[in-house]
Every structure is written in structure tokens, then in C-alpha cells.
Design an enzyme around this catalytic site. Structure first.
Site, mmCIF file in Angstrom:
data_model
loop_
_atom_site.group_PDB
_atom_site.id
_atom_site.type_symbol
_atom_site.label_atom_id
_atom_site.label_comp_id
_atom_site.label_asym_id
_atom_site.label_seq_id
_atom_site.Cartn_x
_atom_site.Cartn_y
_atom_site.Cartn_z
ATOM 1 N N LYS A 116 0.811 -1.216 0.000
ATOM 2 C CA LYS A 116 0.000 0.000 0.000
ATOM 3 C C LYS A 116 0.848 1.272 0.000
ATOM 4 O O LYS A 116 0.431 2.298 -0.536
ATOM 5 C CB LYS A 116 -0.952 -0.025 1.197
ATOM 6 N N GLU A 200 -2.779 7.064 7.389
ATOM 7 C CA GLU A 200 -3.289 8.098 6.501
ATOM 8 C C GLU A 200 -4.519 8.757 7.113
ATOM 9 O O GLU A 200 -5.133 8.227 8.051
ATOM 10 C CB GLU A 200 -3.637 7.520 5.131
ATOM 11 N N ASN A 235 -14.267 -2.519 9.001
ATOM 12 C CA ASN A 235 -13.533 -2.364 7.749
ATOM 13 C C ASN A 235 -13.685 -3.549 6.798
ATOM 14 O O ASN A 235 -12.939 -3.676 5.835
ATOM 15 C CB ASN A 235 -12.040 -2.120 8.011
ATOM 16 N N GLU A 275 -9.484 0.747 -5.640
ATOM 17 C CA GLU A 275 -10.444 1.183 -4.637
ATOM 18 C C GLU A 275 -10.257 2.666 -4.328
ATOM 19 O O GLU A 275 -9.135 3.158 -4.225
ATOM 20 C CB GLU A 275 -10.298 0.345 -3.360
ATOM 21 N N GLU A 288 -6.355 1.903 -2.546
ATOM 22 C CA GLU A 288 -5.423 0.810 -2.797
ATOM 23 C C GLU A 288 -5.821 0.117 -4.091
ATOM 24 O O GLU A 288 -6.927 0.321 -4.602
ATOM 25 C CB GLU A 288 -5.420 -0.207 -1.649
ATOM 26 N N ASN A 290 -6.164 -3.789 -5.509
ATOM 27 C CA ASN A 290 -6.109 -5.212 -5.206
ATOM 28 C C ASN A 290 -5.786 -5.955 -6.490
ATOM 29 O O ASN A 290 -6.561 -5.937 -7.458
ATOM 30 C CB ASN A 290 -7.440 -5.691 -4.624
#
Length: 666
Positions: A116, A200, A235, A275, A288, A290
Site C-alpha cells: 500500500k 493516513e 472495515n 479502490e 489501494e 487489489n
């Protein structure tokens, strides 16, 4: 094209890949641990190879064991599914060295996007909008607190190699930053073997919207529109849909083009997902990428008509994408509900055990609606503590969002699961929630709308009256059967009366049942009436009825003087009495639950990681007492009030069952 592929995964995604491979005429090889010896993916595959003990770090994510299985089977390609080795560049490199095709992106793209920290830097260089944050490695909790203060709370603490909600925490202050850093680090190490953490800015009122991309090895790359994944808990996504009810065409196009630009920048090929976090003004920020197939890919397949697994296999075999961006249209609306082995009445804590009943709604597909269920379990199978708690992904499609939601409501009502705790009631409740129905959702939806957890649903009176009418009609069938079995009806010693009182959800409904050969008319006190028709018989756990011509699906369990009925997220004890029985029942005292206020009970089957207090110690409200790990997630149990620890009954490394006593208080 490949003759045989190995699937380096388990559960529903392994089954999903097998279905497409079978359609393409490709033989499949499953791998399995001791815990999965009788799993559905093992039964479905053409071959199956044992790879070790139940823990994933001793079986499914051991590259050498997967490589040995590939060699033994002679598979020409490997599909990694998601999770496990799907984003492991060392695995992709090992396959390349062995001249086995990887049904996924090149190792360089996995390395660039799977991390990431690196991916955010590359995204910014590619012109993709990114969230403010600290991209350097963080050594300890003190540094995490300092960085969080500089960014400004709230912040998101994340595992660099993370995914699926593992290793992620939101911190609103210094204490939560300190605790969250350590918890994320531990989870990341356990789940991914990589404990690097970054921080972040946490965007408030965010929506989680992702773009599906497909790229071949010939320079072609397209986006297949978006998925809305904002309904999340801890999450982890719970309900997804495609398209998003929030985006306009201009924002969709901008997000899609940025996703494609990022894919091109890293030389991507295969299926991938970019995303984004989107705020209330439609500003979007890269979250991010995937580098794998996503759990929620079926909703994209349903609105585009494209089999993503088939495209992944074709791309790996060197074929060119058979469509261009202009060919990709949005057709209708799709919903996905993730059925988890989690008890919503216990704050969604994991539940393990045997599926004593597992009957999904029938899959169907026609012009007006589609019902699809991707699953990796079967009735009589066992939900293991070693893996993710997802049981199935129930999907529906319809021409409009409202129709897709309605199809999902009916499908959830018809989904029968017994033997374990599960989140079906919660999924049904969300489908009826006014904010969800209006598309007014953020990633904080569950926390805001269910701040005290999920305690079930109270049906509105019009719906409750329909359930009461159904209960009365069904109870009459039960009584007739009981009378016939006893022989007293034939001798005219007993007849089934027509006057009843249905007690449900704390309300009493005096009513009269007038039956005929076609059904029954239920007349309520006050004049309201409903017409009930059904072919339900006593003992059937699913009742499909029609009330005034409209379908009503109920899950039904017998109880004294009636039924336990599950419908639309509500669990209702519907008791059916004669008028005199109802009078007497109203005088009966209620049974009170046992007092557990001085006990800390294990809320789910799990492993004690740490005990953070000692006997005789005074604890304050909110203080951490212990950490319990279950299904790869660590859960901190805290004191509900001030008190003194009288006795500690469990220690680190000990496995406990649900409701076992961890400690006692004075």
C-alpha cells in the site's frame, strides 16, 4: 488453452473458479488442509491434493507445498482466488520459474500495487488522486502517535500488506493510535507475515467505491464500471452493489480512467480492482489496488454479463480482450449480501460449528430477475475456526435498484441456516432500512445506525399483522393434524375452533379463522382481514405463503402454542391461544435471564492471546482486560464498569468455548 488448472485456495472462491473452468472444458485440481478434507471444493474438483494441517500458515500459504501439488498434478496454470497467496509476488515468481502460468498479474505489478505504501506513491505519479498520509515505515507506537498528531485525527492505521479488513484500525486520539498500531501490527504479522504499518487521514462521511479493471497482455485495458462497498463492519465489506447509487456519469468516467491509467503505469494484466474513498462532494481519493479477483466480483458480472474468471483464464493464456471500453454498458442493478458465520446478537463475533441445516434459495435467471449464490459449504459441513467466516455470497439482479433490493429481501427470507450463529437477520434488516433504500450510505452506516449493536428488528404493525395472520392459518393446520393423529376428530370428540388470539412482539391480535378448500380468511378484531393461501405442512421449516395475493416467506420453528418465526430480520415468538388461554397466559410471570454482571464471558470460540490484568487489581470502565483471537481477528475485551478482579480462570494460549468464564469480579 490450458487443459488443467490448480486452484490455490479453498471455500466459495475455489468452487466459483471450478464452475467456470468446467464450463470452459478445463480440468481442475483442488488443494486442501486436514480441516477441509470433506470440503465442497474438494468434492467439485477433478483432482484433490492434501497440503497439510489446518492453519493456513502450515498449508494454504506455504509456497513449497503448493508448488509440490502443481508438480504432482501436472497443472499448467494456477488460479489463486483471493487472500492467501493471491497477492504474493514470491509465489508468482516461483510459478514463472517453474514455467507454470499464473492466472493473475505479473509479479512486478503485485509488488508495486500489493504494497500500500508503494502503490500510493505510484498512484500519485500516475495522476491518481490520493489521500493525505505518512507513507514511510513506522517503527513503534510512539512514532505512530506522533505521526497521527501531525496528520490530524481521525487517522486510519493500516497494514501495508493488508486486505479484507485485517490489520486496520481507526484512531480518534493518542490512546487509540497507540493501541491500534500494536493491534494492526499483530494482525498483519499473523495474517500476512508482514507487520509493516502506515497511517493516513481518515476521510469522514466516506463512501467506499471501487473500479473493476481488466487488462490483457497486448496493451488493452478497460474498466467495468464501479461497485459500491460502503456497508462495512470493522472495515470488512458486508453488502455490495453495482453500480453505485451515488455516482454520476462524469465521476464514474473520471474514476474509471484514473483506474486504467494506474493499471497501465504498472504494466498490469488480468483482473484487478482500484479502490477509492469518495466524499459527499464526489471528490475521490485512491485507497489501494487489489491485484486479484475481488470477493464482490459477481455484482460486476451481473451488470455487464462478463465472466471475470473466464477472462482471467483467457488473459493468462495470451488471448486478447474481446471487447473495448465503448462496448461495456451498465445493465440493471445487482446486490450482494455476504453471509457470515457471525452472531449479530453478540456484536457479530465469530461462530463455528456444524451446519445442521443449509438450504439456500434456488438460483434462477430470467429477464426480470436473477438469484445467484456463490458458496463453499453444504448441509452437514463444519465451519472451521481456522479460516474466514464467510459462508456464502447471495446475489440478486433486477432492472432497477428498488427491484434488486426487493429480490434480495425475498431471497434472504428463503435462506435457511441452522446450527451456527449467522448474520442473515442483520442483512435483512439493512435491506429494509430507509437510509439504505434511499442510497444514503457511508462506510459509517453500521456504526451510526446500530451504535449499540444489532438487537433484532421489530416489524411495523402492518407487516406484523400479516405474520399473525399467517401464524393463525398455520396453527390451524397443526391443530387439524394433531386432532387427526389422535383420532378424536373422526369420532367428533374434538373440533378445531375458529377463534384465536395471536400474541407476537408484545401485542395481542384477537382474530377469527374461516377456512375453505382454497385457503383461509383471517378476520381481525376491528374489521381488518387478510386472505392466506399456502401449501405449508407441519414440520416444514420454510413456509411460502401468499397474503392477499402477495408472497410472504417465513422461516418457521415449532414452539409451545405456536412458532418461532424469522422474517425480514425479526425473530418473533408467535403464540396462538384460544381466548381463554390468552387470558391465563397474560397472568404468567416472565422468566428473567441469569445475572452475569460479575463475570467476563468469552463471547465466541477463540484463543486467549493476552490477559492484561491480575487478580486483586482494580479496573476502570473501558480498561482492556484481555485479547481473544478468533478467525484471524483479535478482539479486545474491556471492563463494562469499575470493579476488582476476583479470579482469573483462563490464561494465554488457552482455547475457550463461547460463554466460558474468563474472569470473575467482586
Amino acid at each position: 488453452m490450458f487443459d488443467k488448472i490448480l486452484i490455490a485456495n479453498r471455500g466459495e472462491i475455489a468452487c466459483r473458479v471450478i464452475k467456470t473452468a468446467r464450463k470452459m472444458g478445463i480440468k481442475t485440481v483442488a488443494v486442501y488442509s486436514d480441516a477441509d478434507r470433506h470440503a465442497l471444493h474438494v468434492q467439485m474438483a477433478d483432482e484433490a491434493i492434501h497440503i497439510g494441517p489446518p492453519p493456513a500458515n502450515q498449508s494454504y500459504i506455504v509456497i513449497d507445498k503448493i508448488m509440490a501439488a502443481i508438480k504432482e498434478s501436472g497443472a499448467q496454470a494456477v488460479h489463486p482466488g483471493y487472500g492467501f497467496l493471491s497477492e504474493n509476488k514470491l509465489f508468482a515468481e516461483a510459478l514463472e520459474k517453474a514455467e507454470v502460468a499464473f492466472i493473475g498479474p505479473p509479479a512486478s505489478a503485485i509488488e508495486a500495487m500489493g504494497d500500500k505504501i508503494t502503490s500510493k506513491k505510484l498512484a500519485a505519479e500516475a495522476g491518481v488522486s490520493t489521500v493525505p498520509g505518512y507513507m514511510g515505515l513506522i517503527e513503534d507506537a510512539d512514532e505512530a502517535v506522533k505521526i497521527s498528531q501531525q496528520i490530524g485525527y481521525p487517522v486510519m492505521i493500516k497494514a501495508s500488506a493488508g486486505g479484507g479488513g485485517k490489520g486496520m484500525r481507526i484512531a480518534w486520539n493518542d490512546q487509540e493510535a497507540r493501541e491500534g498500531f500494536q493491534a494492526s501490527k499483530n494482525e498483519a504479522a499473523n495474517s500476512f507475515g508482514d507487520d509493516r504499518i502506515f497511517i493516513e487521514k481518515f476521510v469522514t462521511q466516506p463512501r467506499h467505491i471501487e473500479i473493476q479493471v481488466l487488462a490483457d497482455k497486448h496493451g488493452n485495458c478497460v474498466y467495468l464500471h464501479e461497485r459500491e462497498c460502503s456497508i462495512q463492519r470493522r472495515n470488512q465489506k458486508v453488502i455490495e452493489e453495482a453500480p453505485s447509487p451515488f455516482l454520476d456519469e462524469a465521476t464514474r468516467k473520471a474514476m474509471g480512467e484514473q483506474a486504467v491509467a494506474l493499471a497501465r503505469a504498472v504494466g498490469y494484466c488480468s483482473a484487478g480492482t482500484v479502490e477509492f474513498i469518495v466524499d459527499g462532494q464526489k471528490n475521490f481519493y485512491f485507497l489501494e489496488m487489489n491485484t486479484r479477483l475481488q470477493v464482490e466480483h459477481p455484482v460486476t458480472e451481473l451488470i455487464t454479463g462478463i465472466d471475470l474468471v473466464e477472462q482471467m483464464i483467457n488473459i493468462a493464456a495470451g488471448k486478447t480482450l474481446p471487447f473495448a471500453q465503448k462496448d461495456l454498458k451498465i445493465n440493471g442493478w445487482a446486490m450482494e449480501s455476504r453471509l457470515y458465520a457471525e452472531d449479530p446478537y453478540r456484536n457479530f463475533l465469530p461462530s463455528i460449528g456444524r451446519l445442521t441445516r443449509y438450504r439456500p434459495p434456488a438460483e434462477s435467471a430470467h429477464d426480470a430477475a436473477v438469484v445467484r449464490n456463490d458458496t463453499g459449504v453444504y448441509e452437514g459441513g463444519e465451519i472451521s475456526m481456522y479460516y474466514d467466516p464467510m459462508i456464502a455470497k447471495l446475489c440478486t439482479w433486477a432492472p432497477t435498484r428498488a427491484q434488486a433490493i426487493d429480490e434480495m429481501r425475498t431471497a434472504l427470507d428463503a435462506f435457511e441456516v441452522e446450527g451456527i450463529g449467522h448474520n442473515l437477520p442483520f442483512l435483512s434488516a439493512v435491506m429494509d432500512h430507509p437510509k439504505f433504500c434511499a442510497g444514503d450510505i457511508t462506510t459509517a452506516f453500521i456504526a451510526e445506525e446500530y451504535p449499540d449493536g444489532f438487537a433484532g428488528v421489530a416489524l411495523p404493525e402492518p407487516e406484523l399483522r400479516k405474520v399473525a395472520a399467517a401464524a393463525a392459518a398455520m396453527f390451524r393446520v397443526v391443530e387439524i393434524r394433531r386432532a387427526r393423529i389422535s383420532g378424536r376428530m373422526d369420532n367428533h370428540e374434538r373440533t378445531v375452533g375458529g377463534e384465536w388470539v395471536v400474541v407476537a412482539q408484545g401485542k395481542s391480535f384477537p382474530l377469527t379463522v374461516a377456512a375453505d378448500h382454497e385457503g383461509a380468511t383471517i378476520q381481525f378484531e376491528g374489521g381488518d382481514h387478510h386472505r392466506v393461501t399456502s401449501d405449508w405442512r407441519p414440520g416444514q421449516p420454510l413456509a411460502v405463503l401468499h397474503i392477499d395475493g402477495e408472497p410472504l416467506v417465513l422461516k418457521v420453528g415449532p414452539t409451545s402454542h405456536g412458532f418461532v418465526i424469522r422474517h425480514r430480520g425479526a425473530e418473533i415468538k408467535a403464540q396462538v391461544f384460544t381466548p381463554r388461554q390468552a387470558e391465563l397466559a397474560a397472568l404468567m410471570p416472565e422468566k428473567l435471564p441469569p445475572d452475569t454482571s460479575k463475570l467476563l464471558l468469552c463471547p465466541m470460540p477463540g484463543l486467549i492471546v493476552t490477559i492484561d490484568v491480575e487478580e486483586g487489581q482494580e479496573v476502570q470502565e473501558g480498561q482492556a482486560l484481555c485479547v481473544v483471537e478468533a478467525m484471524k481477528m483479535q478482539n479486545t475485551l474491556r471492563a463494562e464498569k469499575k470493579g476488582i478482579v476476583a479470579r482469573i480462570n483462563a490464561g494465554p494460549g488457552q482455547s475457550l468455548a463461547v460463554d466460558e468464564v474468563i474472569m470473575e469480579f467482586e
